[in-house]
Design a protein around this motif. Structure first.
Motif, mmCIF file in Angstrom:
data_model
loop_
_atom_site.group_PDB
_atom_site.id
_atom_site.type_symbol
_atom_site.label_atom_id
_atom_site.label_comp_id
_atom_site.label_asym_id
_atom_site.label_seq_id
_atom_site.Cartn_x
_atom_site.Cartn_y
_atom_site.Cartn_z
ATOM 1 N N ASN A 372 -4.157 -20.391 8.012
ATOM 2 C CA ASN A 372 -5.004 -19.427 8.501
ATOM 3 C C ASN A 372 -4.275 -18.206 8.033
ATOM 4 N N ALA A 373 -3.411 -18.216 6.868
ATOM 5 C CA ALA A 373 -2.777 -16.905 6.395
ATOM 6 C C ALA A 373 -3.929 -15.813 6.071
ATOM 7 N N VAL A 374 -4.927 -16.179 5.417
ATOM 8 C CA VAL A 374 -5.931 -15.073 5.049
ATOM 9 C C VAL A 374 -6.682 -14.550 6.485
ATOM 10 N N TYR A 375 -6.928 -15.263 7.125
ATOM 11 C CA TYR A 375 -7.279 -14.845 8.480
ATOM 12 C C TYR A 375 -6.304 -13.759 9.114
ATOM 13 N N ARG A 376 -4.993 -14.326 9.360
ATOM 14 C CA ARG A 376 -3.823 -13.337 10.058
ATOM 15 C C ARG A 376 -3.711 -12.198 9.211
ATOM 16 N N ALA A 377 -3.612 -12.174 7.829
ATOM 17 C CA ALA A 377 -3.445 -11.117 6.938
ATOM 18 C C ALA A 377 -4.235 -10.048 7.294
ATOM 19 N N ILE A 378 -5.662 -10.174 7.123
ATOM 20 C CA ILE A 378 -6.599 -9.244 7.258
ATOM 21 C C ILE A 378 -6.760 -8.786 8.849
ATOM 22 N N ASP A 379 -6.436 -9.505 9.591
ATOM 23 C CA ASP A 379 -6.329 -9.156 11.266
ATOM 24 C C ASP A 379 -5.092 -8.206 11.427
ATOM 25 N N ASP A 380 -3.988 -8.529 10.858
ATOM 26 C CA ASP A 380 -2.779 -7.884 10.856
ATOM 27 C C ASP A 380 -2.974 -6.405 10.231
ATOM 28 N N ALA A 381 -3.485 -6.477 9.099
ATOM 29 C CA ALA A 381 -3.892 -5.326 8.304
ATOM 30 C C ALA A 381 -4.976 -4.302 9.166
ATOM 31 N N LEU A 382 -5.636 -4.906 9.833
ATOM 32 C CA LEU A 382 -6.596 -3.983 10.549
ATOM 33 C C LEU A 382 -6.125 -3.685 11.833
ATOM 34 N N HIS A 435 5.201 1.200 3.953
ATOM 35 C CA HIS A 435 5.966 0.741 2.925
ATOM 36 C C HIS A 435 6.735 -0.378 3.361
ATOM 37 N N GLY A 436 6.554 -1.514 2.532
ATOM 38 C CA GLY A 436 7.274 -2.734 3.245
ATOM 39 C C GLY A 436 6.647 -3.760 4.019
ATOM 40 N N ALA A 437 5.311 -3.237 4.673
ATOM 41 C CA ALA A 437 4.755 -4.391 5.388
ATOM 42 C C ALA A 437 4.272 -5.420 4.721
ATOM 43 N N VAL A 438 4.494 -6.633 5.323
ATOM 44 C CA VAL A 438 3.847 -7.777 4.839
ATOM 45 C C VAL A 438 2.590 -8.491 5.809
#
Length: 472
Positions: A372-382, A435-438
């Motif tokens: 679920n890395a893709v799902y978590r990635a976009i939700d964290d970015a949002l 900067h540096g956010a993952v």
């Protein structure tokens, strides 16, 4: 041939036997066999314990007055109408039934006015049974409130849909919600056995072979009404064949209902599914969770239930597309391709053939490595964007093509990656605030196992060198 046209006629005597005669039309078997007391109710033991609201309201045991109103929520054929009739059967009760399909506000108000008059002048309590209350509009449900709150009526409302979404809050707060459960196979078998011997049923004129009984129980799917209707239809088939062959059957020699009779009467199981209600969401949820849990057989079962119940195949395909990225993502990028291809196949081919394409995509997704890395990635970015961390786009990344952009410094210092070794430029892309956010954190499953190492190498190649170091 209508099985309800058969009954035992005591007026015609053939020796010691009572002959089965085809006479006047009677009520359906499911209606005739409706329990008259709570003790005759099959199933729902969790609602029939001593001191329960149903026991108190039905008046079959001492104690304080029961709740003023009930909302009965459960699948079809589990006894909602039966319980309402039992409650209404207590002394000093008057039973009124309305259907939310045909009744309006005027009908509700008329019942309330009459109930108030009956209570004050005749000492009668009106039990108002409202079937399918979820079909009532808010205004229609509002019309029930005065009678319920002032106890002009005992409202017994039945619904197959979640009352939390289909019944207004003021009515819910003034009622007790009871959840009915689907009947077990044992419960259904008990009902069938009772109908064979009860005078209201076949009074011993028919017998049910074991294989036929198993068939009817299985296809009833926990629905008492369906089970009794199927038994009645199977009996009609048996009676019809016996009549055509000139056979005579009696209580001493019951007419056997065989598996063939049962199969002819009912050859397809009832699938509990409503495309706009709880079953729609519950089965869909189970479908997705089975895929996520990598249980391919359970996923195919729920897919079959949706297809057989007439679910829109485009809806199923859309859920597969979402799931391919939400729960698989880069662990197997081809899963999304498979899901999209299935959706295209649904559009091009349609059912019933497209069931195979949907099954193929379901099998692919269920057996694919999960992430679920893709799902978590976009939700964290949002989440960062919505919390105000967006920041300014770095000057070297801004559009420098329009007149005057160069004077503003737009695009100045941008390094074209394709001119660099490994096609990766050492420069900052994120705003300073991030900067540096993952966001994307690959798992160790499937293709993502190698993705983590690749990302580390890319980050090392992309990170700007200290100011006193030479650039690549």
């Amino acid at each position: 041939m209508d099985p309800s046209l058969f009954y035992l006629d005591d007026t015609q005597d053939n020796g010691d036997d009572r002959s089965v005669k085809r006479t006047r039309e009677r009520a359906p078997l499911a209606v005739r066999m409706r329990p008259r007391t709570l003790d005759e109710v099959v199933g729902q033991k969790h609602l029939l314990k001593p001191g329960s609201p149903l026991r108190l309201l039905a008046g079959d045991q001492g104690g304080p007055a029961g709740p003023s109103s009930l909302i009965l929520w459960g699948p079809p054929g589990t006894g909602k109408t039966t319980l309402a009739n039992v409650i209404a059967g207590s002394a000093g009760r008057k039973f009124v039934e309305l259907s939310a399909i045909t009744a309006g506000v005027k009908d509700v108000r008329s019942v309330m006015e009459q109930a108030l008059e009956d209570r004050d002048f005749r000492g009668l309590t009106t039990v108002l049974f409202l079937d399918e209350i979820h079909r009532f509009s808010k205004a229609q449900q509002d019309a029930l409130l005065p009678g319920v709150e002032n106890r002009w009526v005992v409202l017994v409302a039945a619904t197959t849909e979640n009352p939390s979404f289909s019944v207004i809050a003021p009515l819910l707060s003034r009622s007790i919600l009871l959840t009915l459960q689907g009947l077990t196979d044992h419960d259904i078998a008990q009902l069938l056995s009772r109908a064979l011997t009860d005078p209201r049923g076949f009074a011993g004129a028919v017998s049910l072979q074991e294989e036929a009984a198993d068939h009817l129980v299985k296809l009833a799917a926990g629905d008492a009404r369906r089970a009794l209707t199927a038994l009645e239809a199977a009996a009609a088939v048996a009676f019809g064949q016996a009549h055509a062959e000139g056979q005579n059957y009696s209580v001493n020699q019951p007419l056997p209902i065989t598996l063939e009779h049962a199969q002819e009467a009912l050859n397809q199981s009832l699938v509990r599914y409503d495309k706009n209600g709880d079953q729609h969401y519950d089965v869909t949820s189970a479908f997705i969770k089975s895929i996520r849990g990598s249980d391919v057989d359970a996923a195919l079962h729920y897919l079959a239930r949706m297809i057989d119940a007439g679910e829109d195949p485009r809806f199923i395909a859309r859920r597969l597309i979402v799931h391919a990225s939400e729960d698989i993502g880069m662990a197997d990028p081809t899963a999304l391709t498979s899901a999209v291809n299935a959706a295209q196949a649904v559009q091009l081919v349609g059912l019933p053939e497209a069931r195979i394409n949907l099954a193929q995509a379901t099998i692919h997704l269920a057996t694919a490595p999960k992430s679920n890395a893709v799902y978590r990635a976009i939700d964290d970015a949002l989440a960062d964007v919505r919390s105000g961390k967006a920041g300014l786009v770095p000057l070297h990344l801004r559009d420098g093509h329009y007149q005057g952009a160069a004077a503003l410094g737009h695009g100045k210092g941008y390094i074209y990656p394709h001119d660099q070794k490994n096609a990766v430029a050492r420069q900052q892309y994120s705003p300073d605030t991030l900067h540096g956010a993952v966001y994307y954190r690959p798992t160790v499953f499937g293709n993502e196992q190698a993705m983590g190492d690749r990302l580390k190498r890319l980050k090392a190649l992309r990170t700007p060198l200290p100011r006193n170091s030479a650039r690549d």
